[in-house]
Write a protein that holds these residues in place. Structure first.
Motif, PDB file in Angstrom:
ATOM      1  N   ALA A   1       0.815  -1.217   0.000  1.00  0.00           N
ATOM      2  CA  ALA A   1       0.000   0.000   0.000  1.00  0.00           C
ATOM      3  C   ALA A   1       0.848   1.265   0.000  1.00  0.00           C
ATOM      4  CB  ALA A   1      -0.929  -0.005   1.210  1.00  0.00           C
ATOM      5  N   ARG A   2       2.114   1.151   0.371  1.00  0.00           N
ATOM      6  CA  ARG A   2       2.993   2.323   0.468  1.00  0.00           C
ATOM      7  C   ARG A   2       3.978   2.430  -0.699  1.00  0.00           C
ATOM      8  NH1 ARG A   2       5.614   0.982   5.988  1.00  0.00           N
ATOM      9  NH2 ARG A   2       6.788   2.917   5.595  1.00  0.00           N
ATOM     10  N   MET A   3       3.921   1.465  -1.630  1.00  0.00           N
ATOM     11  CA  MET A   3       4.837   1.466  -2.763  1.00  0.00           C
ATOM     12  C   MET A   3       4.068   1.763  -4.043  1.00  0.00           C
ATOM     13  SD  MET A   3       7.228  -1.847  -1.800  1.00  0.00           S
ATOM     14  CE  MET A   3       8.256  -1.672  -3.263  1.00  0.00           C
ATOM     15  N   ALA A   4       4.619   2.649  -4.868  1.00  0.00           N
ATOM     16  CA  ALA A   4       3.928   3.055  -6.093  1.00  0.00           C
ATOM     17  C   ALA A   4       3.645   1.872  -7.011  1.00  0.00           C
ATOM     18  CB  ALA A   4       4.768   4.105  -6.825  1.00  0.00           C
ATOM     19  N   ARG A   5       4.608   0.946  -7.098  1.00  0.00           N
ATOM     20  CA  ARG A   5       4.461  -0.187  -8.009  1.00  0.00           C
ATOM     21  C   ARG A   5       3.354  -1.147  -7.590  1.00  0.00           C
ATOM     22  NH1 ARG A   5       6.918  -5.413  -8.302  1.00  0.00           N
ATOM     23  NH2 ARG A   5       8.027  -4.976  -6.363  1.00  0.00           N
ATOM     24  N   THR A   6       3.036  -1.201  -6.307  1.00  0.00           N
ATOM     25  CA  THR A   6       2.134  -2.246  -5.802  1.00  0.00           C
ATOM     26  C   THR A   6       0.904  -1.708  -5.065  1.00  0.00           C
ATOM     27  OG1 THR A   6       3.457  -2.355  -3.759  1.00  0.00           O
ATOM     28  CG2 THR A   6       4.037  -3.886  -5.534  1.00  0.00           C
TER      29      THR A   6
ATOM     30  N   ARG B   1      13.479   0.478  -8.386  1.00  0.00           N
ATOM     31  CA  ARG B   1      12.477   0.797  -7.362  1.00  0.00           C
ATOM     32  C   ARG B   1      13.122   1.118  -6.012  1.00  0.00           C
ATOM     33  NH1 ARG B   1       8.233   1.686 -10.663  1.00  0.00           N
ATOM     34  NH2 ARG B   1       7.894  -0.074 -12.084  1.00  0.00           N
ATOM     35  N   LYS B   2      14.336   1.617  -6.032  1.00  0.00           N
ATOM     36  CA  LYS B   2      15.070   1.851  -4.790  1.00  0.00           C
ATOM     37  C   LYS B   2      14.304   2.751  -3.823  1.00  0.00           C
ATOM     38  CE  LYS B   2      19.287   3.979  -2.977  1.00  0.00           C
ATOM     39  NZ  LYS B   2      20.486   4.786  -3.317  1.00  0.00           N
ATOM     40  N   GLU B   3      13.724   3.827  -4.314  1.00  0.00           N
ATOM     41  CA  GLU B   3      13.014   4.759  -3.438  1.00  0.00           C
ATOM     42  C   GLU B   3      11.837   4.096  -2.741  1.00  0.00           C
ATOM     43  OE1 GLU B   3      11.962   8.250  -5.564  1.00  0.00           O
ATOM     44  OE2 GLU B   3      14.043   8.856  -5.949  1.00  0.00           O
TER      45      GLU B   3
END
Length: 299
Positions: free
Chosen positions: A74-79, A192-194
């Motif tokens: 929920a906190r990652m843009a990709r997922t 996706r390091k950030e």
């Protein structure tokens, strides 16, 4: 009084939780393992039921991964749009879905394939769904290296589905995917390091920095190329596969060098995409070579 509108799950959400593209690549490797395990054709029942059982167990582990990582996702843009992360699929429904998939897959393998293949799939389910997802992923920057063993096993599943035994050929196929996993995932981790920094996941680019990760990718790519030549070294494959392995390995080496010396923002994701095509093509050439090699020697 206004009613609260809750998100509603669709069948597409349940399919997404199974990570179909990942499972499909696993099944390609498993099917190749089946065909490499025999000089002739794989019995149709083993091919169909073995693929079905392996796929169901793998999908079950993927669902567990969605559930366990919902807060992180929920906190990652990709997922962040994943079904459990958004609440479209509740945890209980997800667990029930995973249980149905896993139990059905294990039953198929036990009843119609062989117990060894079923137990190996269960071990992989525990390793990926629980050990990697709940512990390794959050505990060490070597999570991909250690946890990669669990995801490297599909060709061995296919091999044992046919032979009922763990043999050197099947283990070599596992070695190839095991060596492929770190450069594959670390390339994505660079991209996706950030996201990983935000959620506190100790991926290698976060803990050791990007230059060290790029060097690690090159190092493991060299290990992968060497591992990919092992089937030729033991006589399991011939010249067709050797040429393909060298060409595909050269492509992977090219991208690892690009990562090392080039600071292009698109290089990591392009390397990641190449790595998927690499593994798919490598196993297809293993299969093509197997029957071409057999035809040449029998003729």
């Amino acid at each position: 009084m206004n009613e609260i509108a809750y998100p509603v799950a669709s069948w597409r959400d349940y399919v997404e939780m199974c990570k179909p593209r990942v499972v499909l690549l696993m099944l390609v490797c498993a099917v190749v393992g089946m065909f490499l395990a025999t000089p002739g054709m794989v019995p149709l029942d083993v091919l169909v039921l073995g693929t079905l059982g392996i796929g169901l167990v793998a999908a079950s582990a993927a669902v567990v991964n969605h559930i366990a990582d919902a807060e992180i996702d929920a906190r990652m843009a990709r997922t962040q749009r994943r079904p459990v992360a958004t609440g479209r699929v509740g945890i209980l429904n997800g667990l029930l879905f995973s249980a149905v998939l896993g139990v059905t897959g294990m039953a198929v393998l036990f009843l119609w394939i062989n117990p060894l293949t079923a137990w190996l799939n269960l071990a992989s389910w525990v390793g990926y769904g629980l050990v990697y997802t709940l512990f390794l992923k959050r505990a060490t920057p070597q999570n991909i290296v250690i946890g990669g063993l669990f995801g490297a096993a599909p060709p061995l599943f296919g091999w044992t589905a046919v032979t009922g035994a763990v043999e050197p050929g099947g283990l070599l196929l596992v070695l190839i995917i095991f060596a492929w996993t770190p450069p594959h995932f670390w390339a994505l981790a660079l991209d996706r390091k950030e996201d990983y920094e935000t959620v506190g996941i100790p991926m290698l680019p976060v803990t050791h920095g990007e230059p060290a990760t790029r060097r690690h990718i090159l190092f493991y790519t060299l290990i992968l190329i060497a591992s990919s030549l092992a089937p030729v070294a033991i006589g399991m494959s011939g010249w067709l596969y050797l040429a393909a392995a060298l060409a595909l390995g050269g492509g992977f080496l090219y991208w690892s060098v690009v990562l090392l010396v080039n600071r292009s923002r698109t290089a990591p994701i392009r390397t990641f995409r190449y790595s998927i095509a690499y593994l798919f093509a490598l196993f297809v050439f293993l299969l093509l070579d197997h029957y071409w090699f057999a035809a040449v020697w029998s003729g």
